[in-house]
Write a protein that holds these residues in place. Structure first.
Motif, PDB file in Angstrom:
ATOM      1  N   ALA A   1       5.869  14.240 -19.517  1.00  0.00           N
ATOM      2  CA  ALA A   1       4.304  14.602 -18.908  1.00  0.00           C
ATOM      3  C   ALA A   1       4.777  14.668 -17.231  1.00  0.00           C
ATOM      4  O   ALA A   1       4.305  15.670 -16.427  1.00  0.00           O
ATOM      5  N   ARG A   2       6.227  14.060 -16.940  1.00  0.00           N
ATOM      6  CA  ARG A   2       6.668  14.104 -15.441  1.00  0.00           C
ATOM      7  C   ARG A   2       6.674  16.392 -15.505  1.00  0.00           C
ATOM      8  O   ARG A   2       6.359  16.839 -14.410  1.00  0.00           O
ATOM      9  N   ILE A   3       7.871  16.265 -15.846  1.00  0.00           N
ATOM     10  CA  ILE A   3       8.355  17.816 -16.137  1.00  0.00           C
ATOM     11  C   ILE A   3       6.859  18.879 -16.296  1.00  0.00           C
ATOM     12  O   ILE A   3       7.229  19.741 -15.149  1.00  0.00           O
ATOM     13  N   TRP A   4       6.494  18.440 -17.195  1.00  0.00           N
ATOM     14  CA  TRP A   4       4.726  19.579 -16.795  1.00  0.00           C
ATOM     15  C   TRP A   4       4.345  19.483 -15.655  1.00  0.00           C
ATOM     16  O   TRP A   4       3.542  20.091 -15.935  1.00  0.00           O
ATOM     17  N   PHE A   5       4.880  17.887 -15.060  1.00  0.00           N
ATOM     18  CA  PHE A   5       3.174  18.103 -14.015  1.00  0.00           C
ATOM     19  C   PHE A   5       4.262  18.843 -13.062  1.00  0.00           C
ATOM     20  O   PHE A   5       2.896  19.947 -12.171  1.00  0.00           O
ATOM     21  N   CYS A   6       5.693  19.149 -12.934  1.00  0.00           N
ATOM     22  CA  CYS A   6       6.002  19.974 -11.898  1.00  0.00           C
ATOM     23  C   CYS A   6       5.843  21.175 -12.619  1.00  0.00           C
ATOM     24  O   CYS A   6       5.923  21.691 -11.082  1.00  0.00           O
ATOM     25  N   VAL A   7       6.318  21.623 -13.386  1.00  0.00           N
ATOM     26  CA  VAL A   7       5.710  22.666 -13.265  1.00  0.00           C
ATOM     27  C   VAL A   7       4.562  23.586 -13.014  1.00  0.00           C
ATOM     28  O   VAL A   7       3.991  24.232 -12.944  1.00  0.00           O
ATOM     29  N   ALA A   8       4.001  22.972 -13.358  1.00  0.00           N
ATOM     30  CA  ALA A   8       3.042  22.690 -13.700  1.00  0.00           C
ATOM     31  C   ALA A   8       2.115  23.215 -11.735  1.00  0.00           C
ATOM     32  O   ALA A   8       1.418  23.935 -11.078  1.00  0.00           O
ATOM     33  N   SER A   9       2.559  21.966 -11.336  1.00  0.00           N
ATOM     34  CA  SER A   9       2.523  21.940  -9.765  1.00  0.00           C
ATOM     35  C   SER A   9       3.672  23.549  -9.423  1.00  0.00           C
ATOM     36  O   SER A   9       2.981  24.068  -7.936  1.00  0.00           O
ATOM     37  N   LEU A  10       5.060  23.809  -9.357  1.00  0.00           N
ATOM     38  CA  LEU A  10       5.502  25.192  -9.066  1.00  0.00           C
ATOM     39  C   LEU A  10       4.443  26.497  -9.550  1.00  0.00           C
ATOM     40  O   LEU A  10       4.749  26.765  -8.271  1.00  0.00           O
ATOM     41  N   LEU A  11       4.016  26.211 -10.663  1.00  0.00           N
ATOM     42  CA  LEU A  11       3.448  27.392 -10.945  1.00  0.00           C
ATOM     43  C   LEU A  11       1.458  27.477 -10.321  1.00  0.00           C
ATOM     44  O   LEU A  11       1.534  28.844  -9.142  1.00  0.00           O
ATOM     45  N   ALA A  12       1.578  26.573  -9.634  1.00  0.00           N
ATOM     46  CA  ALA A  12       0.411  26.858  -8.921  1.00  0.00           C
ATOM     47  C   ALA A  12       0.590  26.544  -7.866  1.00  0.00           C
ATOM     48  O   ALA A  12      -0.502  28.473  -6.488  1.00  0.00           O
ATOM     49  N   VAL A  13       1.606  26.594  -7.053  1.00  0.00           N
ATOM     50  CA  VAL A  13       2.159  27.005  -5.812  1.00  0.00           C
ATOM     51  C   VAL A  13       2.401  28.186  -5.605  1.00  0.00           C
ATOM     52  O   VAL A  13       2.176  28.620  -4.757  1.00  0.00           O
ATOM     53  N   ILE A  14       3.050  28.728  -7.152  1.00  0.00           N
ATOM     54  CA  ILE A  14       3.317  30.201  -6.306  1.00  0.00           C
ATOM     55  C   ILE A  14       2.431  31.064  -7.172  1.00  0.00           C
ATOM     56  O   ILE A  14       2.021  32.450  -6.533  1.00  0.00           O
ATOM     57  N   ILE A  15       0.850  30.916  -7.823  1.00  0.00           N
ATOM     58  CA  ILE A  15      -0.227  31.002  -7.998  1.00  0.00           C
ATOM     59  C   ILE A  15      -0.800  31.739  -6.154  1.00  0.00           C
ATOM     60  O   ILE A  15      -1.457  32.515  -6.012  1.00  0.00           O
ATOM     61  N   LEU A  16      -0.446  30.830  -6.155  1.00  0.00           N
ATOM     62  CA  LEU A  16      -1.252  30.331  -4.383  1.00  0.00           C
ATOM     63  C   LEU A  16      -0.332  31.236  -3.308  1.00  0.00           C
ATOM     64  O   LEU A  16      -1.088  32.544  -3.361  1.00  0.00           O
ATOM     65  N   LEU A  17       0.946  31.468  -3.944  1.00  0.00           N
ATOM     66  CA  LEU A  17       1.859  31.938  -3.024  1.00  0.00           C
ATOM     67  C   LEU A  17       1.650  34.012  -2.927  1.00  0.00           C
ATOM     68  O   LEU A  17       1.502  34.461  -1.785  1.00  0.00           O
ATOM     69  N   PHE A  18       1.325  33.758  -3.990  1.00  0.00           N
ATOM     70  CA  PHE A  18       1.299  35.189  -4.878  1.00  0.00           C
ATOM     71  C   PHE A  18      -0.087  35.569  -3.826  1.00  0.00           C
ATOM     72  O   PHE A  18      -0.377  37.180  -4.084  1.00  0.00           O
ATOM     73  N   SER A  19      -1.038  34.597  -4.384  1.00  0.00           N
ATOM     74  CA  SER A  19      -2.343  35.431  -3.860  1.00  0.00           C
ATOM     75  C   SER A  19      -2.849  35.187  -2.703  1.00  0.00           C
ATOM     76  O   SER A  19      -3.277  36.292  -2.459  1.00  0.00           O
ATOM     77  N   VAL A  20      -2.099  35.086  -1.584  1.00  0.00           N
ATOM     78  CA  VAL A  20      -1.980  34.969  -0.188  1.00  0.00           C
ATOM     79  C   VAL A  20      -1.324  36.319  -0.188  1.00  0.00           C
ATOM     80  O   VAL A  20      -1.701  37.521   0.783  1.00  0.00           O
ATOM     81  N   HIS A  21      -0.041  36.027  -0.875  1.00  0.00           N
ATOM     82  CA  HIS A  21       1.115  37.528  -0.639  1.00  0.00           C
ATOM     83  C   HIS A  21      -0.581  39.794  -0.515  1.00  0.00           C
ATOM     84  O   HIS A  21      -0.079  40.231   0.023  1.00  0.00           O
ATOM     85  N   ILE A  22      -0.616  38.823  -2.686  1.00  0.00           N
ATOM     86  CA  ILE A  22      -1.503  39.860  -1.839  1.00  0.00           C
ATOM     87  C   ILE A  22      -2.751  39.725  -1.325  1.00  0.00           C
ATOM     88  O   ILE A  22      -3.208  41.265  -1.443  1.00  0.00           O
ATOM     89  N   PHE A  23      -3.505  39.355  -1.249  1.00  0.00           N
ATOM     90  CA  PHE A  23      -4.550  39.634   0.225  1.00  0.00           C
ATOM     91  C   PHE A  23      -4.257  40.306   0.599  1.00  0.00           C
ATOM     92  O   PHE A  23      -4.821  40.716   1.926  1.00  0.00           O
ATOM     93  N   TYR A  24      -2.755  39.828   1.618  1.00  0.00           N
ATOM     94  CA  TYR A  24      -2.133  40.368   2.746  1.00  0.00           C
ATOM     95  C   TYR A  24      -1.535  41.585   2.753  1.00  0.00           C
ATOM     96  O   TYR A  24      -1.916  42.478   3.891  1.00  0.00           O
ATOM     97  N   MET A  25      -1.632  42.365   1.611  1.00  0.00           N
ATOM     98  CA  MET A  25      -0.922  42.986   1.543  1.00  0.00           C
ATOM     99  C   MET A  25      -2.365  44.748   1.128  1.00  0.00           C
ATOM    100  O   MET A  25      -2.597  45.177   1.477  1.00  0.00           O
ATOM    101  N   ARG A  26      -3.420  44.079   0.493  1.00  0.00           N
ATOM    102  CA  ARG A  26      -4.930  43.601   0.457  1.00  0.00           C
ATOM    103  C   ARG A  26      -5.302  44.880   1.701  1.00  0.00           C
ATOM    104  O   ARG A  26      -5.721  45.458   2.401  1.00  0.00           O
ATOM    105  N   VAL A  27      -5.029  43.654   2.944  1.00  0.00           N
ATOM    106  CA  VAL A  27      -5.768  43.831   4.242  1.00  0.00           C
ATOM    107  C   VAL A  27      -4.561  44.532   5.087  1.00  0.00           C
ATOM    108  O   VAL A  27      -5.213  45.900   6.219  1.00  0.00           O
ATOM    109  N   TYR A  28      -3.306  44.383   5.134  1.00  0.00           N
ATOM    110  CA  TYR A  28      -2.421  44.426   6.208  1.00  0.00           C
ATOM    111  C   TYR A  28      -1.204  45.629   5.814  1.00  0.00           C
ATOM    112  O   TYR A  28      -0.607  46.221   5.970  1.00  0.00           O
ATOM    113  N   GLY A  29      -1.100  45.689   4.696  1.00  0.00           N
ATOM    114  CA  GLY A  29       0.282  46.461   3.714  1.00  0.00           C
ATOM    115  C   GLY A  29       0.023  47.945   3.647  1.00  0.00           C
ATOM    116  O   GLY A  29      -1.295  48.116   3.615  1.00  0.00           O
TER     117      GLY A  29
END
Length: 791
Positions: free
Chosen positions: A16-44
């Motif tokens: 369970a702890r492993i799955w939690f870490c993976v989910a958290s990591l994915l959430a962070v990656i998705i968040l960062l990717f979303s921020v990146h995409i937003f930045y590229m849309r505006v400033y890219g």
């Protein structure tokens, strides 16, 4: 079991702890990717990492020159909005019908292509959308393998997330391979058809649209149109006609061989290369210059015809610069006769090269002399052999013309009058003027001395053109622009409107090298000045007509002199060929009206001989331009009324005797009388008084002696080791009535001499006030300094 305890129990599980870490990591990656995409849309910027060719067009959109990128490609940027809608429609019909409806990948096409290529292995089918092609071109992806194809698809999806459809389409329009090293349809349009893509017809549009699918096999040449290209055009045309049946009659053109140029325009190479190396030219889009290509072509035709006609005189290289002085824009420019001729160092651009300007700077000396009250338009100046300290200038051919009017002295490029004026300028002189005007590379003032008048301070053609533009602009200096909409620098007052206007009138009076002038432009003035550098290395002609300032240079870059390189005989004819051609081809309603005389300039009557204010003795008179409160005022001293005793022929003061005759005679200074005699044009000398009649009156009507052999305020050298060189000559120009001259050093008597006699005086270190007086008490004084040297 309470919820908290249940959660605590779950986290005790390692899985369970492993799955939690993976989910958290994915959430962070998705968040960062979303921020990146937003930045590229505006400033890219989808163009990051893409280099475009620097290209230049004239003011009307005609391509002049395109330069290779660092990766050896021709790639001209053009925004999507500049492409004609019918071209975009044909392109999408050929490449990606569903471009605006899919998300970067067409799943149906991908499945179909995979089945045919990898399962049935019947034939290779592409499924690339425009977005996928952009991904391949932008990131350099190898797509002939499955991993490469997967990378291309992922990159396409990424591009769709970061950028709009129009941005992706625009990048494709500018990167599409079109054969050879040609990328982008705007580039291909100029390369194949020699015109902007907005001016292509349907047949040409369709040809460009089918090139990127197989550019190596479909690229045409002037000699051959590949059959594969013809077939591809016919297929696309069939699709086009289904939607545009009104174009069905154009099918016949699809079978025809194409007339292609397969080269870029190569216009104004020196001009565009000059702009290429200017730091302020950084635009991605084609730079719109101020050049007018039809005018450029007209100038080139005249230019090369003139060079061919004069090759027998050793003329192999020349340059011109044509500027619109009202807009301060370069209209035409030829930097050398042949860019690719190494024998004449053709890659050197005369427009920006420092050269000796010869006498072309003299108008600015005369303008300053007008401002400082030294002359008016017709002031009499002496063109006689003169030594200025140890500097003894000469005229071409060693010809001196005696008394000359200021306008003639300028136009005829008399050296002595110009140097005399330069020497007597007080508030500022030519060196100051050039410094104020921003002429680069000037050495110290003492490096030039008075020789600066003859062109020892080098200038570029561009600098010379800017100086001449000051004249028709009423004395305001403005920066010349080569690029449309570039910001000009602040204006600077260099001359008064009065002096600028009068000096232009002086230049308009300069006689052309030939008298034939088209009848339709006879009333249009042309103001010009010529120049010849020392050693006959440069021949110049610079001038003003209508809205133009034209600079013409004839010479060699290797420094060799040529006796044929005279400004008036070699550069001026080319100047007038171009000027007359441009004036004749300009509609009358577009010609500028004649410049209005400034309010503070008046026309006043002067004696036609002395060009001073006339007296009752002056029979012939003419008009001059005069600046009230500034221009010099003195009455004519040449024409004088005298009485002659008809019995003896001597002059007399008697008036009421029957043997006395009253006449008007000319009284010229002695130096000019000597020049008249030398030229074989002796003037009638006025009779003298009887020998026994000693005249010692004030002599206020005549000329006082003028010391011409020494310069006031000048340092002379005393050489203690070489006494023979410690002597100077004393000579003065005198009035015809002067019979004896007395010379003094302060209160010490040096000696006496006749008016035409030269005295030698041995100098000593110190400051000396030298005075000369004639028998009538008229005098002149100057102060000199004598400095001792070890040599």
């Amino acid at each position: 079991m309470k919820p908290a305890e249940r959660l605590k129990k779950i986290f005790r599980s390692r899985r369970a702890r492993i799955w939690f870490c993976v989910a958290s990591l994915l959430a962070v990656i998705i968040l960062l990717f979303s921020v990146h995409i937003f930045y590229m849309r505006v400033y890219g910027n989808i163009y990051d990492g893409t280099e475009f060719s620097v290209s230049y067009e004239d003011r009307n959109g005609n391509l002049l020159q395109v330069f290779l990128t660092e990766d050896e490609q021709y790639r001209i940027y053009k925004p999507l909005s500049a492409y004609p809608p019918e071209f975009i429609e044909a392109l999408l019909m050929q490449e990606d019908k569903f471009f605006y409806s899919h998300f970067g990948v067409n799943p149906v096409a991908v499945v179909k292509a995979g089945w045919e290529t990898y399962v049935k292995k019947s034939r290779r089918i592409g499924a690339s959308t425009i977005t996928m092609q952009v991904a391949k071109l932008k990131y350099g992806i190898y797509t002939k393998s499955i991993p490469g194809k997967i990378k291309q698809i992922i990159s396409a999806l990424y591009l769709e997330l970061c950028f709009s459809k129009n941005e992706i389409l625009e990048l494709y329009l500018n990167l599409a391979p079109c054969g050879y090293n040609i990328e982008g349809f705007a580039t291909a349009s100029w390369y194949y058809f020699g015109k902007d893509i907005s001016k292509l017809n349907l047949s040409e549009n369709i040809m460009l649209c089918v090139l990127p699918q197989n550019p190596s096999k479909r690229s045409p040449s002037p000699e051959r149109t590949p059959s594969e290209l013809i077939e591809a055009r016919k297929v696309l045309f069939s699709s086009w006609v289904e939607k545009h049946p009104e174009d069905a009659e154009k099918e016949i053109y699809m079978d025809m061989q194409l007339g292609v140029e397969c080269k870029f325009p190569m216009e104004a190479r020196h001009f565009t290369e000059m702009l290429l190396y200017e730091d302020n030219i950084t635009a991605r889009e084609t730079v719109k210059t101020t050049l007018n290509l039809p005018v450029q072509k007209k100038c080139e035709e005249i230019f090369f015809s003139y060079l061919n006609k004069n090759r027998s005189f050793g003329v192999r290289n020349a340059a011109i610069l044509l500027v619109d002085w009202k807009k301060m824009e370069v209209v035409a420019n030829i930097g050398a006769a042949n860019y690719y001729d190494n024998d004449i160092q053709g890659k050197v651009n005369a427009t920006t090269s420092k050269r000796s300007p010869g006498s072309t700077l003299k108008p600015f000396i005369y303008a300053m002399a007008l401002e400082q009250g030294l002359i008016h338009y017709r002031t009499m100046l002496k063109d006689i052999p003169t030594t200025f300290n140890e500097y003894s200038p000469d005229n071409y051919g060693s010809i001196f013309k005696g008394p000359v009017q200021a306008w003639f002295a300028l136009g005829d490029s008399r050296n002595i009058p110009a140097i005399y004026l330069e020497q007597n300028l007080k508030e500022r002189n030519l060196y100051d003027y050039m410094t104020d005007a921003g002429i680069t590379g000037l050495k110290d003032r003492d490096h030039y001395g008075l020789s600066i008048v003859l062109g020892t301070a080098d200038v570029t053609m561009m600098e010379l053109a800017e100086l001449y533009c000051t004249i028709p602009n009423g004395g305001l200096q403005k920066e010349i622009r080569s690029v449309v909409q570039s910001s000009p620098k602040k204006e600077k007052r260099m001359l008064t409107p009065e002096s600028a206007w009068i000096v232009q009138k002086m230049l308009e009076a300069n006689v052309p090298p030939y008298q034939s002038k088209p009848s339709e432009i006879k009333s249009i003035p042309v103001a010009y000045k010529t120049g010849t550098s020392i050693g006959f290395k440069d021949a110049w002609s610079a001038g003003i007509f209508d809205r133009y300032v034209l600079i013409v240079w004839v010479g060699n870059f290797n420094g060799e002199g040529n006796n044929a390189f005279l400004g008036r005989h070699m550069a001026a004819p080319l100047f007038f060929d171009i000027a007359y051609s441009l004036l004749s081809s300009t509609p009358k309603n577009e010609l500028l009206p004649e410049a209005v005389m400034p309010q503070n300039v008046v026309e006043t009557e002067v004696c036609a001989v002395s060009v001073s204010l006339p007296t009752e003795c002056c029979e012939h008179r003419e008009l001059t331009y005069f600046i009230p409160g500034v221009s010099p005022i003195q009455k004519c001293k040449i024409h004088r009324k005298i009485n002659i005793d008809t019995r003896t022929g001597y002059r007399t003061d008697e008036t009421d005797k029957p043997y006395v005759k009253t006449v008007i005679r000319e009284f010229w200074p002695s130096d000019l009388m000597a020049l008249f005699e030398e030229a074989g044009l002796p003037r009638l000398k006025p009779p003298s008084y009887p020998p026994e009649d000693k005249r010692l009156d004030s002599g206020t009507k005549g000329y006082p002696p003028q010391i011409t052999s020494l310069l006031s305020g000048t340092d002379y050298i005393y050489r203690p080791k070489d006494p023979k060189k410690n002597k100077v000559l004393l000579y003065a120009a005198t009035d015809p009535e002067s019979t004896e001259l007395l010379w003094f050093n302060g209160s010490s008597f040096i000696g006496h001499a006749k008016p035409s006699q030269i005295l030698e005086w041995e100098i000593t270190p110190g400051v000396h006030e030298i005075t000369v007086t004639d028998q009538m008490g008229r005098a002149d004084s100057i102060t000199i300094s004598v400095k001792e040297t070890e040599y």
